[in-house]
Design an enzyme around this catalytic site. Structure first.
Site, PDB file in Angstrom:
ATOM      1  N   HIS A 190      68.845 -71.785  41.297  1.00 56.58           N
ATOM      2  CA  HIS A 190      69.590 -70.519  41.353  1.00 56.58           C
ATOM      3  C   HIS A 190      69.920 -70.153  42.808  1.00 56.58           C
ATOM      4  O   HIS A 190      71.012 -69.677  43.099  1.00 56.58           O
ATOM      5  CB  HIS A 190      68.746 -69.368  40.789  1.00 56.58           C
ATOM      6  CG  HIS A 190      68.438 -69.439  39.325  1.00 56.58           C
ATOM      7  ND1 HIS A 190      67.159 -69.500  38.836  1.00 56.58           N
ATOM      8  CD2 HIS A 190      69.240 -69.426  38.233  1.00 56.58           C
ATOM      9  CE1 HIS A 190      67.178 -69.506  37.511  1.00 56.58           C
ATOM     10  NE2 HIS A 190      68.433 -69.484  37.109  1.00 56.58           N
ATOM     11  N   LYS A 205      65.985 -62.575  23.336  1.00 55.04           N
ATOM     12  CA  LYS A 205      65.450 -63.677  24.122  1.00 55.04           C
ATOM     13  C   LYS A 205      64.128 -63.240  24.757  1.00 55.04           C
ATOM     14  O   LYS A 205      64.108 -62.286  25.547  1.00 55.04           O
ATOM     15  CB  LYS A 205      66.460 -64.014  25.233  1.00 55.04           C
ATOM     16  CG  LYS A 205      66.522 -65.467  25.599  1.00 55.04           C
ATOM     17  CD  LYS A 205      67.766 -65.698  26.436  1.00 55.04           C
ATOM     18  CE  LYS A 205      67.737 -67.004  27.174  1.00 55.04           C
ATOM     19  NZ  LYS A 205      68.968 -67.200  27.962  1.00 55.04           N
ATOM     20  N   ARG A 249      74.707 -77.809  36.149  1.00 55.63           N
ATOM     21  CA  ARG A 249      73.779 -78.886  36.499  1.00 55.63           C
ATOM     22  C   ARG A 249      74.324 -80.221  36.041  1.00 55.63           C
ATOM     23  O   ARG A 249      74.307 -81.191  36.750  1.00 55.63           O
ATOM     24  CB  ARG A 249      72.431 -78.648  35.821  1.00 55.63           C
ATOM     25  CG  ARG A 249      71.586 -77.645  36.527  1.00 55.63           C
ATOM     26  CD  ARG A 249      70.508 -77.144  35.653  1.00 55.63           C
ATOM     27  NE  ARG A 249      71.059 -76.247  34.662  1.00 55.63           N
ATOM     28  CZ  ARG A 249      70.363 -75.328  34.029  1.00 55.63           C
ATOM     29  NH1 ARG A 249      69.079 -75.203  34.250  1.00 55.63           N
ATOM     30  NH2 ARG A 249      70.940 -74.539  33.161  1.00 55.63           N
ATOM     31  N   SER A 290      64.491 -72.849  34.644  1.00 53.43           N
ATOM     32  CA  SER A 290      63.360 -71.914  34.579  1.00 53.43           C
ATOM     33  C   SER A 290      62.372 -72.384  33.514  1.00 53.43           C
ATOM     34  O   SER A 290      61.160 -72.218  33.668  1.00 53.43           O
ATOM     35  CB  SER A 290      63.848 -70.500  34.255  1.00 53.43           C
ATOM     36  OG  SER A 290      64.730 -70.054  35.249  1.00 53.43           O
TER      37      SER A 290
HETATM   38  P1  ADP Z   1      71.116 -68.050  31.315  1.00 57.47           P
HETATM   39  O1  ADP Z   1      70.133 -67.580  30.281  1.00 57.47           O
HETATM   40  O2  ADP Z   1      72.271 -67.128  31.526  1.00 57.47           O
HETATM   41  O3  ADP Z   1      71.540 -69.475  31.191  1.00 57.47           O
HETATM   42  P2  ADP Z   1      69.611 -68.896  33.652  1.00 57.47           P
HETATM   43  O4  ADP Z   1      68.764 -68.057  34.538  1.00 57.47           O
HETATM   44  O5  ADP Z   1      68.964 -70.022  32.944  1.00 57.47           O
HETATM   45  O6  ADP Z   1      70.282 -67.877  32.661  1.00 57.47           O
HETATM   46  O7  ADP Z   1      70.823 -69.492  34.472  1.00 57.47           O
HETATM   47  C1  ADP Z   1      71.712 -68.643  35.162  1.00 57.47           C
HETATM   48  C2  ADP Z   1      72.793 -69.498  35.812  1.00 57.47           C
HETATM   49  O8  ADP Z   1      72.227 -70.327  36.807  1.00 57.47           O
HETATM   50  C3  ADP Z   1      73.518 -70.436  34.848  1.00 57.47           C
HETATM   51  O9  ADP Z   1      74.859 -70.550  35.246  1.00 57.47           O
HETATM   52  C4  ADP Z   1      72.799 -71.747  35.040  1.00 57.47           C
HETATM   53  O10 ADP Z   1      73.642 -72.840  34.715  1.00 57.47           O
HETATM   54  C5  ADP Z   1      72.519 -71.675  36.519  1.00 57.47           C
HETATM   55  N1  ADP Z   1      71.380 -72.510  36.879  1.00 57.47           N
HETATM   56  C6  ADP Z   1      70.120 -72.455  36.436  1.00 57.47           C
HETATM   57  N2  ADP Z   1      69.347 -73.426  36.991  1.00 57.47           N
HETATM   58  C7  ADP Z   1      70.182 -74.125  37.797  1.00 57.47           C
HETATM   59  C8  ADP Z   1      70.038 -75.265  38.630  1.00 57.47           C
HETATM   60  N3  ADP Z   1      68.881 -75.933  38.728  1.00 57.47           N
HETATM   61  N4  ADP Z   1      71.108 -75.695  39.298  1.00 57.47           N
HETATM   62  C9  ADP Z   1      72.283 -75.043  39.167  1.00 57.47           C
HETATM   63  N5  ADP Z   1      72.515 -73.986  38.412  1.00 57.47           N
HETATM   64  C10 ADP Z   1      71.473 -73.527  37.731  1.00 57.47           C
END
Ligand code: ADP
Length: 162
Positions: free
Chosen positions: A18, A42, A92, A130
């Site tokens: 992130h 969620k 990703r 996460s």
């Molecule tokens: P959501 O529940 O909206 O997917 P996340 O916190 O999992 O929430 O992800 C928020 C954003 O950050 C999304 O666009 C996700 O693709 C991106 N993201 C999460 N982890 C990574 C990572 N390791 N590399 C790049 N982008 C990431």
């Protein structure tokens, strides 16, 4: 006029993936509003307040250009209300694309003025989520390569209490 984008997500908790996306977005936008999504269906490990605080701590070096808000509204509504013109998301791998594609399409119908912008993460973080991080923390694995120290501490606290 300054260029503002929102970066929505669960951030449960924030990881180096992130952070990488937020820093890339700051090269294009003057201000980034990180939107902590509250989705009652969620279940999250950290409360919205805890997630917000951890994002603020993890991005303290960019605090003049980053604001963190908790959002219980539709993303496009909140983005418009905050004066943002774009939604930032991270990619990703191609597997992220299908879900993101559905989201952009829906958001476009809701507000065709707000565009989504995607950044590809550094390859070091392309397998990082996460969920992975929580799994590693639960089994007391080494977290240094995935999250900042403060996040590591809070994860360890959560799992040693449970
Ligand atoms: P959501 O529940 O909206 O997917 P996340 O916190 O999992 O929430 O992800 C928020 C954003 O950050 C999304 O666009 C996700 O693709 C991106 N993201 C999460 N982890 C990574 C990572 N390791 N590399 C790049 N982008 C990431």
């Amino acid at each position: 006029m300054s260029k503002v984008a929102v970066y929505p997500g669960s951030f449960d908790p924030i990881t180096f993936g992130h952070i990488d996306i937020a820093k890339r977005a700051l090269k294009l936008f003057d201000h980034l509003i990180i939107m902590i999504s509250v989705n009652p269906s969620k279940k999250t490990l950290f409360t919205a307040q805890e997630r917000k605080w951890l994002v603020e701590q993890a991005l303290l070096d960019e605090k003049d250009r980053i604001k963190v808000v908790i959002n219980e509204d539709l993303k496009v509504n909140k983005a418009r209300e905050l004066g943002a013109t774009h939604i930032v998301r991270g990619l990703r791998a191609v597997t992220d694309f299908e879900y993101e594609f559905q989201m952009i399409t829906a958001n476009r119908v809701l507000d065709h003025e707000i565009d989504s912008v995607f950044f590809m993460t550094d390859s070091r973080f392309s397998f990082l989520s996460s969920n992975n991080v929580k799994e590693i923390a639960r089994f007391k694995g080494e977290l240094d390569a995935f999250v900042p120290e403060i996040v590591k501490q809070k994860l360890n606290e959560k799992y040693s209490l449970n």
